[in-house]
Design an enzyme around this catalytic site. Structure first.
Site, PDB file in Angstrom:
ATOM      1  N   ASN A   1     -22.787 -53.527  57.998  1.00 39.89           N
ATOM      2  CA  ASN A   1     -22.426 -52.943  59.095  1.00 39.89           C
ATOM      3  C   ASN A   1     -22.342 -51.527  58.957  1.00 39.89           C
ATOM      4  OD1 ASN A   1     -21.269 -52.358  61.548  1.00 39.89           O
ATOM      5  ND2 ASN A   1     -19.406 -53.379  61.138  1.00 39.89           N
TER       6      ASN A   1
ATOM      7  N   LYS B   1     -21.681 -49.128  60.987  1.00 40.66           N
ATOM      8  CA  LYS B   1     -20.604 -48.634  61.930  1.00 40.66           C
ATOM      9  C   LYS B   1     -21.308 -47.134  62.505  1.00 40.66           C
ATOM     10  CE  LYS B   1     -16.972 -51.040  59.519  1.00 40.66           C
ATOM     11  NZ  LYS B   1     -15.544 -50.919  59.614  1.00 40.66           N
TER      12      LYS B   1
ATOM     13  N   HIS C   1     -16.472 -57.500  67.329  1.00 43.79           N
ATOM     14  CA  HIS C   1     -15.914 -56.793  65.748  1.00 43.79           C
ATOM     15  C   HIS C   1     -14.841 -56.347  66.270  1.00 43.79           C
ATOM     16  CE1 HIS C   1     -15.427 -54.105  62.582  1.00 43.79           C
ATOM     17  NE2 HIS C   1     -16.047 -54.684  61.949  1.00 43.79           N
TER      18      HIS C   1
ATOM     19  N   GLU D   1     -13.192 -53.957  65.730  1.00 43.16           N
ATOM     20  CA  GLU D   1     -12.945 -52.425  66.334  1.00 43.16           C
ATOM     21  C   GLU D   1     -13.290 -52.314  67.576  1.00 43.16           C
ATOM     22  OE1 GLU D   1     -15.602 -50.731  63.043  1.00 43.16           O
ATOM     23  OE2 GLU D   1     -13.994 -51.076  61.794  1.00 43.16           O
TER      24      GLU D   1
ATOM     25  N   GLY E   1     -11.737 -52.334  56.027  1.00 40.30           N
ATOM     26  CA  GLY E   1     -11.418 -50.908  55.601  1.00 40.30           C
ATOM     27  C   GLY E   1     -10.387 -50.583  54.855  1.00 40.30           C
TER      28      GLY E   1
ATOM     29  N   SER F   1     -13.424 -55.524  53.238  1.00 39.95           N
ATOM     30  CA  SER F   1     -13.340 -54.845  51.943  1.00 39.95           C
ATOM     31  C   SER F   1     -13.989 -55.651  50.866  1.00 39.95           C
ATOM     32  CB  SER F   1     -11.791 -54.561  51.535  1.00 39.95           C
ATOM     33  OG  SER F   1     -11.422 -53.795  52.411  1.00 39.95           O
TER      34      SER F   1
HETATM   35  C1  PEP Z   1     -16.505 -54.603  58.844  1.00 40.62           C
HETATM   36  O1  PEP Z   1     -16.466 -53.453  59.310  1.00 40.62           O
HETATM   37  O2  PEP Z   1     -17.109 -55.497  59.270  1.00 40.62           O
HETATM   38  C2  PEP Z   1     -15.861 -54.531  57.350  1.00 40.62           C
HETATM   39  C3  PEP Z   1     -15.939 -55.853  56.890  1.00 40.62           C
HETATM   40  O3  PEP Z   1     -15.672 -53.361  56.814  1.00 40.62           O
HETATM   41  P1  PEP Z   1     -15.245 -53.217  55.447  1.00 40.62           P
HETATM   42  O4  PEP Z   1     -16.113 -53.863  54.454  1.00 40.62           O
HETATM   43  O5  PEP Z   1     -15.364 -51.839  55.162  1.00 40.62           O
HETATM   44  O6  PEP Z   1     -13.889 -53.837  55.234  1.00 40.62           O
END
Ligand code: PEP
Length: 258
Positions: free
Chosen positions: A9, A11, A95, A97, A173, A212
């Site tokens: 992803n 983003k 998601h 966000e 994140g 993460s």
């Molecule tokens: C995500 O945005 O779906 C995600 C898992 O981000 P990250 O891997 O940066 O935690």
């Protein structure tokens, strides 16, 4: 039998040039990984160019969102039909966000899920609890509520054409990855909840972990019996990290076949 899937992803990051540079770095090593499945979810303006670069490869194209409406006077909206036209196979839905920053409700996420299916896309339904919800012991209730909204709107059988991503909000994140045991516990709960209504559907459902994931922790997460791969944010923008995560998925598939 479920096959591991790793979806990046990206983003709202990068430029056309940086997307192309990233693809140039990840495509050769990924082309050698035949056991698992891979996808990248690019920003809308770059979908066509990224799709072109992925043509004929083993990496599928995904989008990060879809409008809940079919077409018409929805300024700024991007429909499922448009995404299908651009060659998308996957689209992220719900998601965290989108839920927390853009105020998307469970019902809006469910409507987006339905739009994706209507246009032959595979929705990747993102569900997961916030830190306060985990600390209050309501993780299962939260993911059940988010899942039930989709089932209520479209029916249980729509899940058969989807992927679910369990993404604890506190892990996205933040660098705080869920332990493999924490992830496994929630994945097993999700699968058991669906199995209570339809065991075959539950057994076939691909459930990704997101939050993460890095090259260093992917193999342990993917070794869990109900973790069928990962949804990768930050690490999907770093070629070596993303390739390492994809290799971990390939490794998990090889181990499963021994
Ligand atoms: C995500 O945005 O779906 C995600 C898992 O981000 P990250 O891997 O940066 O935690």
């Amino acid at each position: 039998m479920r096959v591991k899937l790793v979806a990046g992803n990206w983003k709202m990051n990068g430029s056309l040039a940086s997307c192309q540079a990233l693809l140039k770095a990840i495509m050769p090593p990924l082309s050698a990984l035949k056991r698992a499945r891979y996808a990248v979810c690019a920003p809308y303006p770059y979908l066509a160019a990224v799709g072109q670069a992925l043509k004929g490869s083993n990496v599928a194209l995904g989008a990060q969102d879809v409008c809940q409406f079919e077409d018409g006077a929805y300024t700024g909206g991007v429909s499922g039909a448009m995404l299908a036209d651009c060659g998308c196979r996957y689209v992220l839905v719900g998601h965290s966000e989108r839920r927390s920053v853009f105020g998307e409700t469970d019902e809006v996420a469910a409507a987006k899920f339905a739009q994706a299916l209507r246009h032959g896309l595979t929705p990747i339904l993102c569900i997961g609890e916030a830190l306060a919800e985990r600390e209050a012991g309501t993780t299962e209730a939260v993911v059940a509520r988010q899942l039930d909204a989709v089932i209520r709107q479209g029916g249980l059988e729509t899940l058969a054409r989807s992927v679910v991503a369990y993404e604890p909000v506190w892990a996205i994140g933040t660098g705080k990855t869920a332990t493999p045991q924490q992830a496994q516990a929630v994945h097993a709960y999700i699968r058991a909840r669906i199995a209570a209504a339809d065991r075959r559907l539950a057994d076939a459902l691909v459930i990704l972990y997101g939050g993460s994931v890095k090259g260093a922790n992917a193999a342990q997460l993917f070794a869990m019996p109900d973790v069928d791969g990962g949804l990768i944010g930050g690490a999907s923008l770093v070629a070596d990290e993303f390739v390492a995560i994809c290799r971990a998925a390939q490794g998990a598939e090889e181990t499963a076949r021994i």
